[in-house]
Write a protein that holds these residues in place. Structure first.
Motif, PDB file in Angstrom:
ATOM      1  N   ILE A 132       0.828  -1.192   0.000  1.00  0.00           N
ATOM      2  CA  ILE A 132       0.000   0.000   0.000  1.00  0.00           C
ATOM      3  C   ILE A 132       0.869   1.250   0.000  1.00  0.00           C
ATOM      4  CG2 ILE A 132      -1.625   1.361   1.386  1.00  0.00           C
ATOM      5  CD1 ILE A 132      -2.917  -1.346   2.184  1.00  0.00           C
ATOM      6  N   GLU A 133       1.884   1.275   0.839  1.00  0.00           N
ATOM      7  CA  GLU A 133       2.743   2.453   0.908  1.00  0.00           C
ATOM      8  C   GLU A 133       3.634   2.584  -0.317  1.00  0.00           C
ATOM      9  OE1 GLU A 133       4.798   2.673   4.637  1.00  0.00           O
ATOM     10  OE2 GLU A 133       2.937   2.512   5.762  1.00  0.00           O
ATOM     11  N   ALA A 134       4.230   1.482  -0.775  1.00  0.00           N
ATOM     12  CA  ALA A 134       5.141   1.541  -1.923  1.00  0.00           C
ATOM     13  C   ALA A 134       4.438   2.042  -3.185  1.00  0.00           C
ATOM     14  CB  ALA A 134       5.758   0.173  -2.192  1.00  0.00           C
ATOM     15  N   ARG A 135       3.181   1.676  -3.352  1.00  0.00           N
ATOM     16  CA  ARG A 135       2.420   2.091  -4.529  1.00  0.00           C
ATOM     17  C   ARG A 135       1.598   3.348  -4.269  1.00  0.00           C
ATOM     18  NH1 ARG A 135       1.147  -2.605  -8.446  1.00  0.00           N
ATOM     19  NH2 ARG A 135       2.425  -4.289  -7.647  1.00  0.00           N
ATOM     20  N   ASN A 136       1.622   3.862  -3.056  1.00  0.00           N
ATOM     21  CA  ASN A 136       0.835   5.031  -2.663  1.00  0.00           C
ATOM     22  C   ASN A 136      -0.647   4.816  -2.995  1.00  0.00           C
ATOM     23  OD1 ASN A 136       0.420   7.563  -1.536  1.00  0.00           O
ATOM     24  ND2 ASN A 136       0.659   8.595  -3.502  1.00  0.00           N
ATOM     25  N   LEU A 137      -1.163   3.652  -2.598  1.00  0.00           N
ATOM     26  CA  LEU A 137      -2.530   3.288  -2.934  1.00  0.00           C
ATOM     27  C   LEU A 137      -3.552   4.037  -2.095  1.00  0.00           C
ATOM     28  CD1 LEU A 137      -2.178  -0.581  -3.328  1.00  0.00           C
ATOM     29  CD2 LEU A 137      -2.226   1.156  -5.131  1.00  0.00           C
ATOM     30  N   GLN A 138      -4.608   4.419  -2.783  1.00  0.00           N
ATOM     31  CA  GLN A 138      -5.768   5.024  -2.143  1.00  0.00           C
ATOM     32  C   GLN A 138      -6.909   4.007  -2.228  1.00  0.00           C
ATOM     33  OE1 GLN A 138      -5.439   8.086  -0.659  1.00  0.00           O
ATOM     34  NE2 GLN A 138      -3.304   7.768  -1.248  1.00  0.00           N
ATOM     35  N   PRO A 139      -7.941   4.154  -1.432  1.00  0.00           N
ATOM     36  CA  PRO A 139      -9.034   3.180  -1.482  1.00  0.00           C
ATOM     37  C   PRO A 139      -9.622   2.967  -2.878  1.00  0.00           C
ATOM     38  CG  PRO A 139      -9.251   4.541   0.463  1.00  0.00           C
ATOM     39  CD  PRO A 139      -8.135   5.136  -0.357  1.00  0.00           C
ATOM     40  N   TYR A 140      -9.725   4.023  -3.681  1.00  0.00           N
ATOM     41  CA  TYR A 140     -10.300   3.865  -5.021  1.00  0.00           C
ATOM     42  C   TYR A 140      -9.405   3.022  -5.924  1.00  0.00           C
ATOM     43  CZ  TYR A 140      -7.395   7.905  -6.398  1.00  0.00           C
ATOM     44  OH  TYR A 140      -6.356   8.761  -6.628  1.00  0.00           O
ATOM     45  N   HIS A 141      -8.089   3.040  -5.709  1.00  0.00           N
ATOM     46  CA  HIS A 141      -7.190   2.163  -6.468  1.00  0.00           C
ATOM     47  C   HIS A 141      -7.495   0.702  -6.151  1.00  0.00           C
ATOM     48  CE1 HIS A 141      -4.247   5.714  -6.280  1.00  0.00           C
ATOM     49  NE2 HIS A 141      -4.631   5.622  -7.553  1.00  0.00           N
ATOM     50  N   ILE A 142      -7.590   0.401  -4.869  1.00  0.00           N
ATOM     51  CA  ILE A 142      -7.845  -0.972  -4.430  1.00  0.00           C
ATOM     52  C   ILE A 142      -9.219  -1.428  -4.907  1.00  0.00           C
ATOM     53  CG2 ILE A 142      -8.143  -2.452  -2.396  1.00  0.00           C
ATOM     54  CD1 ILE A 142      -6.035  -0.537  -1.032  1.00  0.00           C
ATOM     55  N   PHE A 143     -10.201  -0.561  -4.793  1.00  0.00           N
ATOM     56  CA  PHE A 143     -11.542  -0.900  -5.273  1.00  0.00           C
ATOM     57  C   PHE A 143     -11.502  -1.282  -6.749  1.00  0.00           C
ATOM     58  CE2 PHE A 143     -15.235   0.603  -7.665  1.00  0.00           C
ATOM     59  CZ  PHE A 143     -16.191  -0.288  -7.201  1.00  0.00           C
ATOM     60  N   MET A 144     -10.915  -0.430  -7.583  1.00  0.00           N
ATOM     61  CA  MET A 144     -10.938  -0.670  -9.022  1.00  0.00           C
ATOM     62  C   MET A 144     -10.154  -1.920  -9.403  1.00  0.00           C
ATOM     63  SD  MET A 144     -12.444   0.836 -11.386  1.00  0.00           S
ATOM     64  CE  MET A 144     -12.788  -0.114 -12.811  1.00  0.00           C
ATOM     65  N   ALA A 145      -8.958  -2.080  -8.868  1.00  0.00           N
ATOM     66  CA  ALA A 145      -8.128  -3.243  -9.206  1.00  0.00           C
ATOM     67  C   ALA A 145      -8.777  -4.539  -8.749  1.00  0.00           C
ATOM     68  CB  ALA A 145      -6.740  -3.095  -8.593  1.00  0.00           C
ATOM     69  N   SER A 146      -9.330  -4.553  -7.550  1.00  0.00           N
ATOM     70  CA  SER A 146      -9.960  -5.781  -7.054  1.00  0.00           C
ATOM     71  C   SER A 146     -11.298  -6.029  -7.738  1.00  0.00           C
ATOM     72  CB  SER A 146     -10.111  -5.750  -5.529  1.00  0.00           C
ATOM     73  OG  SER A 146     -10.890  -4.663  -5.124  1.00  0.00           O
ATOM     74  N   PHE A 147     -11.985  -4.979  -8.159  1.00  0.00           N
ATOM     75  CA  PHE A 147     -13.234  -5.116  -8.906  1.00  0.00           C
ATOM     76  C   PHE A 147     -12.966  -5.791 -10.255  1.00  0.00           C
ATOM     77  CE2 PHE A 147     -16.620  -3.468 -11.669  1.00  0.00           C
ATOM     78  CZ  PHE A 147     -17.739  -3.707 -10.902  1.00  0.00           C
ATOM     79  N   LEU A 148     -11.933  -5.335 -10.964  1.00  0.00           N
ATOM     80  CA  LEU A 148     -11.551  -5.967 -12.229  1.00  0.00           C
ATOM     81  C   LEU A 148     -11.152  -7.421 -12.009  1.00  0.00           C
ATOM     82  CD1 LEU A 148      -9.476  -3.091 -13.877  1.00  0.00           C
ATOM     83  CD2 LEU A 148     -11.775  -3.857 -14.520  1.00  0.00           C
ATOM     84  N   ALA A 149     -10.373  -7.671 -10.971  1.00  0.00           N
ATOM     85  CA  ALA A 149      -9.954  -9.037 -10.664  1.00  0.00           C
ATOM     86  C   ALA A 149     -11.156  -9.922 -10.355  1.00  0.00           C
ATOM     87  CB  ALA A 149      -8.979  -9.037  -9.481  1.00  0.00           C
ATOM     88  N   GLY A 150     -12.123  -9.398  -9.642  1.00  0.00           N
ATOM     89  CA  GLY A 150     -13.325 -10.160  -9.306  1.00  0.00           C
ATOM     90  C   GLY A 150     -14.148 -10.508 -10.533  1.00  0.00           C
ATOM     91  N   LEU A 151     -14.313  -9.549 -11.434  1.00  0.00           N
ATOM     92  CA  LEU A 151     -15.038  -9.831 -12.673  1.00  0.00           C
ATOM     93  C   LEU A 151     -14.316 -10.888 -13.501  1.00  0.00           C
ATOM     94  CD1 LEU A 151     -16.176  -6.243 -13.745  1.00  0.00           C
ATOM     95  CD2 LEU A 151     -17.624  -8.097 -12.886  1.00  0.00           C
ATOM     96  N   ASN A 152     -12.995 -10.822 -13.485  1.00  0.00           N
ATOM     97  CA  ASN A 152     -12.219 -11.830 -14.204  1.00  0.00           C
ATOM     98  C   ASN A 152     -12.414 -13.220 -13.593  1.00  0.00           C
ATOM     99  OD1 ASN A 152      -9.984 -12.606 -16.152  1.00  0.00           O
ATOM    100  ND2 ASN A 152      -9.147 -13.247 -14.192  1.00  0.00           N
TER     101      ASN A 152
END
Length: 157
Positions: free
Chosen positions: A1-21
Motif C-alpha cells: 500500500i505504501e510503496a504504490r501510494n494506494l488510495q481506497p479507489y485504487h484498491i476498489f478498481m483493481a480488485s473489482f476488475l480481478a473479481g469480474l475476471n
C-alpha cells in the motif's frame, strides 16, 4: 500500500476488475472498451475543470502533458515515464508502482492482462487533442500493452 501510494479507489478498481475476471466476465478486450469510455469522461472532466496544461502546438508534447495530468489527478502509478520518441508517445509504467493493476493490486490470477491504461490513455489523449489530430494506439501481436522486464509499455503513434 505504501510503496504504490494506494488510495481506497485504487484498491476498489483493481480488485473489482480481478473479481469480474474470476467470474469469467472480463478479458483485455472488454477492459479496453470500458476504459475508453472512462477516458472520454475523464477528458470531459478535465475540460470542465479548466486546469489542463496549455497547448504547446506539438501533438506528442501535448499528449505527454495530458498523460502527466491524468497521472496527477488519478494516480496511475508512482513511477510513470512518458517520452516523446521518434515513433510517437512512449509510456512506461514500472510494474511494482502501478496503482490499478488487477494482478499486482487486485491479486487476479490470470495468464494475460486486464490493464485499463491502454484504452484509458488513448481515449483521454485523443479526446483532448484538436479534432483534426489524433494518435493511434500501437499494438504488438494484437496487444495494446507490452510487458517487459519490470515495466508495462504503451505507445501512441
Amino acid at each position: 500500500i505504501e510503496a504504490r501510494n494506494l488510495q481506497p479507489y485504487h484498491i476498489f478498481m483493481a480488485s473489482f476488475l480481478a473479481g469480474l475476471n474470476e467470474m469469467g466476465m472480463l478479458n483485455q478486450a472488454s477492459v479496453n472498451v470500458a476504459s475508453r469510455r472512462a477516458g472520454r469522461y475523464l477528458a470531459e472532466y478535465a475540460k470542465a475543470r479548466h486546469d489542463l496544461p496549455a497547448s504547446s502546438g506539438a501533438v506528442t508534447e501535448d499528449a505527454k502533458s495530458f498523460v502527466d495530468y491524468l497521472n496527477r489527478v488519478i494516480g496511475l502509478a508512482t513511477q510513470v515515464e512518458v517520452k516523446d520518441g521518434p515513433d510517437g508517445l512512449q509510456m512506461r509504467v514500472v510494474s511494482s508502482s502501478c496503482s490499478f493493476c488487477p494482478k499486482g493490486v487486485g491479486e487476479a490470477e490470470l495468464q494475460g492482462t486486464l490493464c485499463p491504461y491502454p484504452g484509458l490513455i488513448d481515449e483521454f489523449v485523443n479526446s483532448l487533442l484538436p479534432a483534426d489530430t489524433s494518435l493511434r494506439l500501437v499494438t504488438s501481436d494484437r496487444r495494446p500493452m507490452v510487458k517487459r522486464e519490470d515495466g508495462c509499455f504503451i505507445q501512441l503513434s
